[in-house]
Design a protein around this motif. Structure first.
Motif, PDB file in Angstrom:
ATOM      1  N   ASP A  28      -5.188   8.908   6.553  1.00 23.72           N
ATOM      2  CA  ASP A  28      -5.325  10.022   7.792  1.00 23.72           C
ATOM      3  C   ASP A  28      -4.053  10.041   8.617  1.00 23.72           C
ATOM      4  N   THR A  29      -3.367   8.978   8.386  1.00 22.85           N
ATOM      5  CA  THR A  29      -2.107   8.928   9.159  1.00 22.85           C
ATOM      6  C   THR A  29      -1.008   9.715   8.727  1.00 22.85           C
ATOM      7  N   ARG A  37       0.904  -1.200   0.006  1.00 26.15           N
ATOM      8  CA  ARG A  37       0.026  -0.095  -0.086  1.00 26.15           C
ATOM      9  C   ARG A  37       0.908   1.184   0.022  1.00 26.15           C
ATOM     10  N   ARG A  52      -3.340   3.928   6.296  1.00 27.44           N
ATOM     11  CA  ARG A  52      -4.514   4.820   5.964  1.00 27.44           C
ATOM     12  C   ARG A  52      -3.950   6.276   5.777  1.00 27.44           C
ATOM     13  N   ASP A 101      -8.663  15.338  10.678  1.00 28.15           N
ATOM     14  CA  ASP A 101      -8.029  14.751   9.470  1.00 28.15           C
ATOM     15  C   ASP A 101      -8.735  15.232   8.032  1.00 28.15           C
ATOM     16  N   ASP A 116     -12.509  -3.892   5.702  1.00 28.86           N
ATOM     17  CA  ASP A 116     -11.032  -4.315   5.866  1.00 28.86           C
ATOM     18  C   ASP A 116     -10.809  -4.617   7.431  1.00 28.86           C
ATOM     19  N   GLU A 119      -7.652  -7.289   9.548  1.00 27.32           N
ATOM     20  CA  GLU A 119      -6.695  -6.709  10.123  1.00 27.32           C
ATOM     21  C   GLU A 119      -6.494  -7.023  11.416  1.00 27.32           C
TER      22      GLU A 119
END
Ligand code: GLN
Length: 281
Positions: A94-95, A75, A92, A264, A199, A203
């Protein structure tokens, strides 16, 4: 079957994905080992039978909910590709907010010590190390299989200024002179129904959810980070969209100053950070 027909059939099968057409293209590219532009250039090309079999097997896994990143094995994050397996959280977008905020705080012209707790695939530590070559990065995780992925990613991107080791949060961390402590810890409440959707079902649960309404690890980190920061050092934590209040309170109870929460991409509160006072407190 021609490529465009395969794509159309696959898209129709992926009814539960909210990115069906994109998923179908990405997985076809994986099988063909080509870029997406190839699909546009050669829509009438015949898909060889052996590749078609591989393709329909992948589409079936995707139909069952398996995240695309686990099927392709990577990714993108901050314009770099990271290897991912079901042992680590999928990066993500957002991170990237955590990265932006850290980069604004890390000097470009002098050394600086930074630790990323619960590094997972290593995205935070590796990105910061790559963007700030003078900084010394440490990434820790409780999971040895996650650390193996993080180390592979650091090697892949040829990052010299980084080390990884196993630790349960600060348990094995002996240093107390960090300029920056950063973490994207598990923060979803254990009974949150989102854990059974999309998802998240695939995880690692230990990377996603925490006790005490998702706040247990966050609280632990906020308390334990303070004495390990230099005076004037910062702690930055990613958290849930509905945890701003509680997280801010925890920071303030522990005497961090200039405590702020930043939204975010979706406009939701996502990162809170604070500074260990520069004067004795
Ligand atoms: N630090 C990693 C990330 O930001 C892993 C986080 C986690 O597993 N909670 O994706």
């Amino acid at each position: 079957m021609q490529l465009n027909a395969a794509l159309q059939t696959a898209t129709e099968r992926l009814t539960e994905s909210d990115s069906a057409a994109l998923d179908a293209e990405v997985l076809l590219c994986l099988v063909l080992q080509k870029q997406r532009s190839y699909l546009r250039a050669w829509p009438d090309l015949e898909l060889p039978t052996d590749l078609a079999l591989q393709y329909w097997a992948l589409i079936k896994q995707r139909q069952q909910g398996m995240p695309v990143a686990y099927l392709t094995g990577y990714r993108e994050f901050w314009s770099r590709d990271f290897q991912v397996t079901p042992d680590v959280l999928i990066p993500r977008a957002d991170t990237e907010l955590l990265i932006e905020l850290c980069l604004a705080l890390i000097p470009t012209d002098k050394p600086c010590k930074i630790i990323d707790l619960g590094t997972g695939s290593g995205i935070i530590a590796i990105t910061l190390a790559a963007e700030r070559p003078l900084a010394a990065l440490t990434g820790t995780d409780l999971s040895l299989s996650a650390l193996a992925i993080a180390k592979m990613n650091a090697e892949q991107h040829q990052i010299p200024n980084i080390q990884f080791y196993q630790s349960d949060w600060f348990a094995k961390v002996s240093d107390d002179d960090f300029h920056i402590i950063v973490s994207n810890p598990p923060y979803i409440a254990e009974d949150d129904e989102h854990l059974n959707l999309g998802d998240l079902r695939f995880e690692p649960r230990s990377a996603l959810s925490a006790a005490e309404s998702g706040l247990r690890d966050i609280s632990m980190i906020i308390h334990a980070a303070y004495p390990r920061l230099i005076s004037g050092g910062y702690l930055l934590i990613e958290h849930g969209y509905d945890q701003q209040q509680q997280v801010q309170t925890l920071f303030k109870e522990c005497h961090y100053q200039h405590v702020q929460t930043v939204n975010d991409l979706a406009g939701l509160p996502r990162v809170t950070y604070g500074q260990r006072p520069t004067t004795p407190n």
